[in-house]
Design a protein around this motif. Structure first.
Motif, PDB file in Angstrom:
ATOM      1  N   UNK A  15     -42.045 -55.627  -3.891  1.00 27.41           N
ATOM      2  CA  UNK A  15     -41.249 -55.335  -5.288  1.00 27.41           C
ATOM      3  C   UNK A  15     -40.005 -56.333  -5.331  1.00 27.41           C
ATOM      4  N   UNK A  16     -39.657 -56.369  -4.150  1.00 24.26           N
ATOM      5  CA  UNK A  16     -38.323 -56.889  -3.465  1.00 24.26           C
ATOM      6  C   UNK A  16     -37.734 -58.440  -3.822  1.00 24.26           C
ATOM      7  N   UNK A  17     -39.804 -58.838  -3.826  1.00 23.59           N
ATOM      8  CA  UNK A  17     -39.688 -60.359  -4.077  1.00 23.59           C
ATOM      9  C   UNK A  17     -40.241 -60.411  -5.768  1.00 23.59           C
ATOM     10  N   UNK A  18     -40.538 -60.350  -6.421  1.00 25.49           N
ATOM     11  CA  UNK A  18     -41.271 -60.240  -7.399  1.00 25.49           C
ATOM     12  C   UNK A  18     -39.479 -59.881  -8.771  1.00 25.49           C
ATOM     13  N   UNK A  19     -39.051 -58.858  -7.522  1.00 23.22           N
ATOM     14  CA  UNK A  19     -37.115 -58.954  -8.455  1.00 23.22           C
ATOM     15  C   UNK A  19     -36.293 -60.414  -8.522  1.00 23.22           C
ATOM     16  N   UNK A  20     -36.371 -60.877  -6.691  1.00 25.19           N
ATOM     17  CA  UNK A  20     -36.029 -61.619  -6.497  1.00 25.19           C
ATOM     18  C   UNK A  20     -36.295 -63.813  -8.040  1.00 25.19           C
ATOM     19  N   UNK A  21     -37.815 -63.040  -7.518  1.00 20.61           N
ATOM     20  CA  UNK A  21     -38.697 -63.935  -8.506  1.00 20.61           C
ATOM     21  C   UNK A  21     -37.567 -64.705  -9.465  1.00 20.61           C
ATOM     22  N   UNK A  22     -38.091 -63.292 -10.375  1.00 21.73           N
ATOM     23  CA  UNK A  22     -37.297 -62.498 -11.660  1.00 21.73           C
ATOM     24  C   UNK A  22     -35.966 -63.111 -11.705  1.00 21.73           C
ATOM     25  N   UNK A  23     -35.548 -62.805 -11.031  1.00 22.86           N
ATOM     26  CA  UNK A  23     -33.997 -63.084 -11.338  1.00 22.86           C
ATOM     27  C   UNK A  23     -33.732 -65.004 -11.385  1.00 22.86           C
ATOM     28  N   UNK A  24     -34.118 -65.582 -10.283  1.00 23.77           N
ATOM     29  CA  UNK A  24     -34.088 -66.702 -10.276  1.00 23.77           C
ATOM     30  C   UNK A  24     -34.853 -67.760 -11.853  1.00 23.77           C
ATOM     31  N   UNK A  25     -35.908 -67.038 -11.589  1.00 21.56           N
ATOM     32  CA  UNK A  25     -36.776 -67.800 -13.208  1.00 21.56           C
ATOM     33  C   UNK A  25     -35.227 -67.070 -14.638  1.00 21.56           C
ATOM     34  N   UNK A  26     -34.679 -66.246 -14.347  1.00 19.92           N
ATOM     35  CA  UNK A  26     -33.522 -65.377 -15.450  1.00 19.92           C
ATOM     36  C   UNK A  26     -32.102 -67.066 -15.542  1.00 19.92           C
ATOM     37  N   UNK A  27     -32.188 -67.758 -13.800  1.00 15.85           N
ATOM     38  CA  UNK A  27     -31.201 -68.081 -14.327  1.00 15.85           C
ATOM     39  C   UNK A  27     -31.302 -69.356 -14.052  1.00 15.85           C
ATOM     40  N   UNK A  28     -33.021 -69.725 -13.812  1.00 12.64           N
ATOM     41  CA  UNK A  28     -32.865 -71.309 -14.595  1.00 12.64           C
ATOM     42  C   UNK A  28     -33.316 -71.678 -16.282  1.00 12.64           C
TER      43      UNK A  28
END
Length: 254
Positions: A15-28
């Motif tokens: 779940x942490x990896x999914x949230x980290x990916x979501x955060x990175x994609x939102x920043x991009x």
């Protein structure tokens, strides 16, 4: 910041990896939107002149009220243009996040549908700019001009123009919407053919609800809807046969 890694179908992640990916994609996505909006603002004068194009030549003298309105109007136009320019990146980031949930064959199907929908959106905006807006604005701005001193406020004009372009662009997505319902077995091509008259009635209702209250705009929005609705029916017929053939082939023992 490193770019987010795209997972493949079947890859496991916490779940942490999914949230980290979501955060990175939102920043991009936000970064891309800021860049495209900035570029659009640098050329906002050309955008303003381009949006004024559908107006009759004698009406291209827009006015503003208030100290901040020239800036806020130009910024709004730049933001809308920035969203349009960044849309491929935004959709790619969204798709990259959701793609691992789909199998490889489904991913290709969705990618083709996105390309088809993008082409329809561009066609809709082009139709709205070169066909709908010139006719509608000529009718609206010259209606009872002997009774009124017609002065067009920039803020209201650009809001109307952007709404019409967005509305016609979404309107052109009708085939994608119909195919999705057929694929989900909510509708069938046979049902669509049996209920053509009801479909035509709903088309006119949608055209009336779209931006533009005058009969010219409503008619120009309804005509392509009718063509798209009829085309959607026959496209559904073709796709149903293809889907049925694939399901039959998959069901046959090897």
């Amino acid at each position: 910041m490193r770019l987010p890694r795209r997972l493949r179908h079947g890859d496991e992640a916490t779940l942490v990896e999914h949230l980290d990916e979501l955060r990175s994609r939102l920043i991009v996505s936000l970064g891309a939107l800021c860049v495209t909006t900035g570029v659009a603002f640098a050329f906002h004068a050309r955008l303003v002149h381009w949006l004024e194009g559908p107006l009759p030549p004698e009406r291209r003298h827009l006015i503003t009220f208030g100290v901040a309105e020239p800036f806020t109007t130009s910024f709004k136009i730049s933001l809308m243009a920035g969203i349009g320019l960044a849309l491929p990146i935004l959709l790619w980031q969204l798709w990259s996040f959701l793609a691992p949930a789909f199998e490889e064959n489904s991913q290709r199907t969705v990618a083709i549908c996105v390309l088809f929908a993008s082409a329809l959106l561009v066609a809709g905006v082009a139709f709205g700019y070169w066909v709908v807006l010139p006719k509608a604005l000529s009718f609206l701005t010259n209606y009872d001009d002997q009774l009124y001193n017609v002065q067009i406020r920039a803020k209201d004009y650009f809001s109307f123009t952007l709404l019409v372009l967005a509305g016609v662009g979404v309107l052109f997505e009708l085939p994608v919407f119909v195919l999705a319902l057929v694929r989900l077995n909510v509708l069938s091509s046979a049902t669509l053919r049996r209920n053509r008259r009801m479909g035509y009635f709903l088309v006119f209702v949608v055209a009336v609800l779209l931006p533009g209250v005058d009969p010219v705009t409503t008619t120009l929005e309804a005509l392509p809807l009718l063509v798209l609705f009829e085309g959607s029916i026959w496209l559904a017929v073709v796709m149903e046969r293809r889907w049925a053939s694939r399901e039959l082939a998959a069901a046959e023992p090897s």
